[in-house]
Design a protein around this motif. Structure first.
Motif, short mmCIF file in Angstrom:
data_model
loop_
_atom_site.label_atom_id
_atom_site.label_comp_id
_atom_site.label_asym_id
_atom_site.label_seq_id
_atom_site.Cartn_x
_atom_site.Cartn_y
_atom_site.Cartn_z
N ILE A 140 21.52 33.70 21.60
CA ILE A 140 22.71 34.18 22.33
C ILE A 140 23.56 35.11 21.46
O ILE A 140 24.58 35.62 21.93
N GLY A 141 23.15 35.35 20.22
CA GLY A 141 23.92 36.25 19.35
C GLY A 141 23.38 37.67 19.37
O GLY A 141 23.82 38.50 18.57
N LEU A 142 22.45 37.97 20.27
CA LEU A 142 21.91 39.34 20.33
C LEU A 142 23.05 40.32 20.59
O LEU A 142 23.85 40.13 21.50
N LYS A 143 23.11 41.38 19.75
CA LYS A 143 24.24 42.33 19.88
C LYS A 143 23.82 43.62 20.54
O LYS A 143 24.60 44.26 21.24
N GLN A 144 22.62 44.09 20.21
CA GLN A 144 22.15 45.35 20.78
C GLN A 144 20.64 45.26 20.92
O GLN A 144 20.06 44.24 20.56
N ALA A 145 20.03 46.33 21.39
CA ALA A 145 18.58 46.32 21.57
C ALA A 145 17.89 46.22 20.22
O ALA A 145 18.31 46.88 19.27
N PRO A 146 16.87 45.40 20.11
CA PRO A 146 16.09 45.38 18.87
C PRO A 146 15.49 46.78 18.63
O PRO A 146 15.05 47.42 19.58
N GLU A 147 15.54 47.21 17.38
CA GLU A 147 15.04 48.57 17.08
C GLU A 147 14.04 48.51 15.95
O GLU A 147 13.87 47.47 15.30
N ILE A 154 8.08 42.82 18.09
CA ILE A 154 8.10 42.20 19.43
C ILE A 154 6.96 42.78 20.29
O ILE A 154 6.25 42.04 20.98
N ARG A 155 6.78 44.10 20.20
CA ARG A 155 5.70 44.73 20.98
C ARG A 155 4.35 44.12 20.57
O ARG A 155 3.55 43.73 21.41
N ASP A 156 4.13 44.01 19.24
CA ASP A 156 2.83 43.49 18.73
C ASP A 156 2.64 42.04 19.14
O ASP A 156 1.53 41.62 19.49
N ILE A 157 3.72 41.25 19.07
CA ILE A 157 3.62 39.83 19.39
C ILE A 157 3.30 39.62 20.87
O ILE A 157 2.47 38.79 21.24
N VAL A 173 16.48 31.77 24.05
CA VAL A 173 16.41 32.96 24.92
C VAL A 173 15.25 33.82 24.41
O VAL A 173 15.08 33.90 23.20
N PRO A 174 14.47 34.44 25.28
CA PRO A 174 13.47 35.38 24.77
C PRO A 174 14.20 36.53 24.05
O PRO A 174 15.11 37.14 24.63
N SER A 175 13.83 36.79 22.81
CA SER A 175 14.58 37.76 22.01
C SER A 175 14.55 39.14 22.67
O SER A 175 13.49 39.64 23.03
N GLY A 176 15.74 39.71 22.82
CA GLY A 176 15.87 41.02 23.46
C GLY A 176 16.42 40.92 24.87
O GLY A 176 16.88 41.90 25.43
N LEU A 177 16.36 39.73 25.44
CA LEU A 177 16.87 39.54 26.80
C LEU A 177 18.35 39.16 26.73
O LEU A 177 18.74 38.33 25.91
N ASN A 178 19.14 39.75 27.60
CA ASN A 178 20.56 39.38 27.68
C ASN A 178 20.66 38.05 28.42
O ASN A 178 20.26 37.95 29.59
N ALA A 179 21.19 37.04 27.74
CA ALA A 179 21.18 35.68 28.30
C ALA A 179 22.14 35.52 29.47
O ALA A 179 22.04 34.57 30.24
N ASP A 180 23.06 36.46 29.64
CA ASP A 180 23.98 36.41 30.78
C ASP A 180 23.41 37.11 32.00
O ASP A 180 23.50 36.61 33.12
N THR A 181 22.87 38.31 31.79
CA THR A 181 22.52 39.17 32.93
C THR A 181 21.05 39.15 33.30
O THR A 181 20.69 39.57 34.40
N GLY A 182 20.20 38.73 32.37
CA GLY A 182 18.76 38.78 32.66
C GLY A 182 18.21 40.19 32.53
O GLY A 182 17.12 40.48 33.00
N GLN A 183 18.97 41.05 31.86
CA GLN A 183 18.46 42.40 31.66
C GLN A 183 17.94 42.54 30.25
O GLN A 183 18.48 41.95 29.32
N VAL A 184 16.86 43.33 30.10
CA VAL A 184 16.38 43.64 28.76
C VAL A 184 17.42 44.58 28.15
O VAL A 184 17.80 45.57 28.76
N GLY A 186 19.38 47.35 26.25
CA GLY A 186 19.11 48.74 25.83
C GLY A 186 18.32 49.50 26.88
O GLY A 186 17.51 48.92 27.60
N ALA A 187 18.56 50.82 26.91
CA ALA A 187 17.93 51.65 27.93
C ALA A 187 16.40 51.55 27.85
O ALA A 187 15.72 51.38 28.85
N ASP A 188 15.87 51.71 26.63
CA ASP A 188 14.41 51.58 26.46
C ASP A 188 14.13 50.30 25.69
O ASP A 188 13.30 50.25 24.80
N GLY A 189 14.87 49.27 26.02
CA GLY A 189 14.80 48.03 25.25
C GLY A 189 13.47 47.30 25.38
O GLY A 189 12.64 47.61 26.24
N ILE A 190 13.32 46.35 24.51
CA ILE A 190 12.10 45.52 24.54
C ILE A 190 12.53 44.07 24.35
O ILE A 190 13.53 43.79 23.68
N ALA A 191 11.79 43.16 24.93
CA ALA A 191 12.10 41.74 24.77
C ALA A 191 10.80 40.96 24.65
O ALA A 191 9.74 41.41 25.12
#
Ligand SMILES: NC(=O)C1=CN([C@@H]2O[C@H](COP(=O)(O)OP(=O)(O)OC[C@H]3O[C@@H](n4cnc5c(N)ncnc54)[C@H](O)[C@@H]3O)[C@@H](O)[C@H]2O)[C@@H](O)CC1
Ligand SMILES: [K+]
Length: 515
Positions: A140-147, A154-157, A173-184, A186-191
């Motif tokens: 729940i501490g995710l701040k921005q899209a993983p880069e 994450i892609r490889d895993i 939470v699956p890393s990269g997913l916003n735990a409030d909104t259910g959105q990945v 970042g615009a081109d984000g990955i989770a």
């Protein structure tokens, strides 16, 4: 929302943080009589679930540990699984010096249990015979899209877990997913695309709507022994069969068709007559006493009866009085000026009202209609898909999907009505902001006519005495669960038709009336 529905509650990150703060304060007040930290409890719960997911002893497990306390949970579970005899490798993505004291002590425990610490270069050299991957990168501490390297990891895993067809367990939470909104994020984000997620302290909204359902997989909750009185009722809950029990009562012997209400379906412009008929059939299969199908105006070749369901009565909606009727307006309605008058009449006088499809577009384009709707005091339900919701809110569809809960809340409040925001994890929201996230349904519902069916079912439930919120919650659940059952039988997801939902919805509604 009473205490009895505590198992259905879903929380925002802010609410989880508040519960956690209170629980930590309680532990401190009690003089740490409870010797296990929340992190240790989180690790223990995750290790139990991991053990259930593993089919062999001495399994090879890859654990990803991020830079925060989610990484601390990862160290904890790694230590426990190693102690059970599994071969555990941890890929640490944070500076050891920056960890919290809890995370550091879990890291020491992992070292003491001979967990092997690796980096991405070593990972590439290891045989890919993993039995389980555990994601403890971000919670729940995710701040921005993983880069950069973390995004690549994450892609490889995700690719590795899919190729090996192994479980991928997300911690919290699956890393990269916003735990409030259910959105990945970042615009081109990955989770992380998990098969299982163990949500700590409480369930989280983002795991159940938008992209959340695709990324979280099967969700379980570990409350970490925090006492029930620390969990506030909250504003959100899951819409499940169990949460709906007891609303639909068994029918009285001494009842008749007048006891179950009259539904009028208004819709079916030229070329769209089927939409109104589908909604009417849905109301019929969902138990309304009498169903009228009102196709506005004079449409060439419009049917005067439904040969498959001659029990549906066809009337001119222009000539009908709506005061004692439960009106469903919109399926295939079109947006001509003449239907606008019908919509005005329905909003002003219908006993209960379901507004769908083109009727929503008419309201979006006419502030006077929106005001009229907001001023209505009798029960109303709006059933927009994200694009219709976007039109009503005068914003883009991406903005709606970015925070589906917020969009549903805004609409419900602005229009003073119950709103069903359709999509994966449909949201049923009341004007006061209380909402339910539906747990059933699948992409088989992504075909024309399924929305018309939902509107008809909702109207029938209103006719049988449900409140607007009850009708919407039951209809959404029964409709989507019908699709789940049909897909389980091999009828879909490809090619499921809206008509095939009807008898299964009927079964589901009858199921809910059983004690
Ligand atoms: N605080 C507690 O008592 C508990 C916390 N728990 C765990 O701790 C988690 C929350 O811990 P935190 O608040 O440390 O947060 P996280 O561990 O979720 O992540 C925060 C860390 O990641 C970094 N970060 C965030 N987004 C990033 C990005 N896109 N790229 C690179 N780095 C990024 C932050 O700078 C910070 O270091 C929960 O999700 C849960 O797993 C559990 O152990 C239960 C108890
Ligand atoms: K995670």
């Amino acid at each position: 929302m009473g205490n009895q529905d505590s198992v259905y509650r879903v929380y925002s990150v802010a609410e989880i943080r508040a519960i956690e703060t209170d629980a930590l304060a309680m532990q401190a007040d009690a003089g740490n009589a409870d010797t296990m930290s929340l992190m240790q409890k989180a690790g223990l719960a995750a290790a139990h679930l991991a053990a259930e997911l593993l089919t062999q002893a001495h399994a090879k497990i890859l654990v990803l540990a991020g830079p925060g306390n989610n990484g601390g949970d990862a160290f904890e579970v790694a230590a426990l699984l190693s102690a059970q005899g599994h071969v555990v490798h941890v890929l640490q993505c944070g500076e050891t010096a920056n960890y919290s004291s809890d995370a550091l002590s879990s890291r020491h425990k992992a070292q003491a249990q001979h967990v092997q610490f690796i980096d991405t270069a070593i990972l590439a050299t290891l045989p890919a015979d993993w039995a389980l991957i555990i994601d403890g990168l971000f919670g729940i501490g995710l701040k921005q899209a993983p880069e950069g390297s973390i995004a690549s990891l994450i892609r490889d895993i995700n690719k590795l877990a899919a190729e090996l067809a192994i479980p991928l367990l997300a911690l919290d939470v699956p890393s990269g997913l916003n735990a409030d909104t259910g959105q990945v994020t970042g615009a081109d984000g990955i989770a992380v695309c998990a098969t299982h997620t163990i949500s700590f302290i409480g369930n989280k909204t983002g795991l159940h709507t938008g992209a959340g359902r695709d990324y979280a997989g099967e969700v379980s909750v570990a409350t970490l022994d925090i006492p029930a009185n620390f969990f506030p009722p909250g504003k959100a809950r899951l819409n499940t069969a169990a949460s709906l029990k007891g609303i639909l009562q068994p029918r009285k012997q001494n009842s008749h068709k007048g006891s179950y209400g009259d539904v009028i379906i208004i819709g079916g412009a030229s070329g769209m007559v089927g939409a109104a008929i589908l909604a009417a059939r849905a109301a019929q299969f969902s138990g309304a006493g009498r169903i009228y199908c009102g196709i506005p105006g004079v449409i060439p070749l419009a049917p005067s009866y439904d040969s498959l369901h001659p029990e549906i009565m066809f009337r001119s909606p222009e000539d009908m009085d709506f005061h004692n009727h439960h009106v469903v307006i919109g399926p295939g309605l079109g947006t001509s000026a003449s239907v606008q008058a019908l919509l005005t009449k329905a909003i002003k006088s219908a006993k209960t009202l379901v507004v769908d499809a083109d009727a929503l577009n008419l309201i979006a384009a006419d502030a006077a209609l929106a005001h009229l709707l907001a001023a209505r005091t009798a029960a109303s339900v709006l059933t927009p898909h994200p694009l219709e919701a976007a039109r009503l809110l005068q914003q883009g569809v991406a903005e709606v999907q970015a925070d589906r809960l917020l969009a549903a809340r805004k609409l419900a409040q602005q229009l003073n009505t119950v709103v069903v925001l359709k999509g994966s994890g449909s949201i049923i929201c009341e004007a006061n902001g209380d909402l339910s996230i539906n747990t059933t349904g699948n992409p088989a519902l992504a075909s024309g006519g399924t929305g018309d069916v939902l509107a008809g079912v909702t109207g029938a439930l209103l006719a049988q005495g449900c409140t607007a919120a009850e009708a919407a919650r039951i209809a959404v659940w029964a409709h989507a669960y019908a699709a789940d059952e049909l897909v389980a039988q091999g009828v879909g997801p490809i090619g499921l038709t809206a008509s095939e939902l009807l008898p299964v919805i009927r079964q589901n509604l009858n199921l809910l009336t059983k004690r």
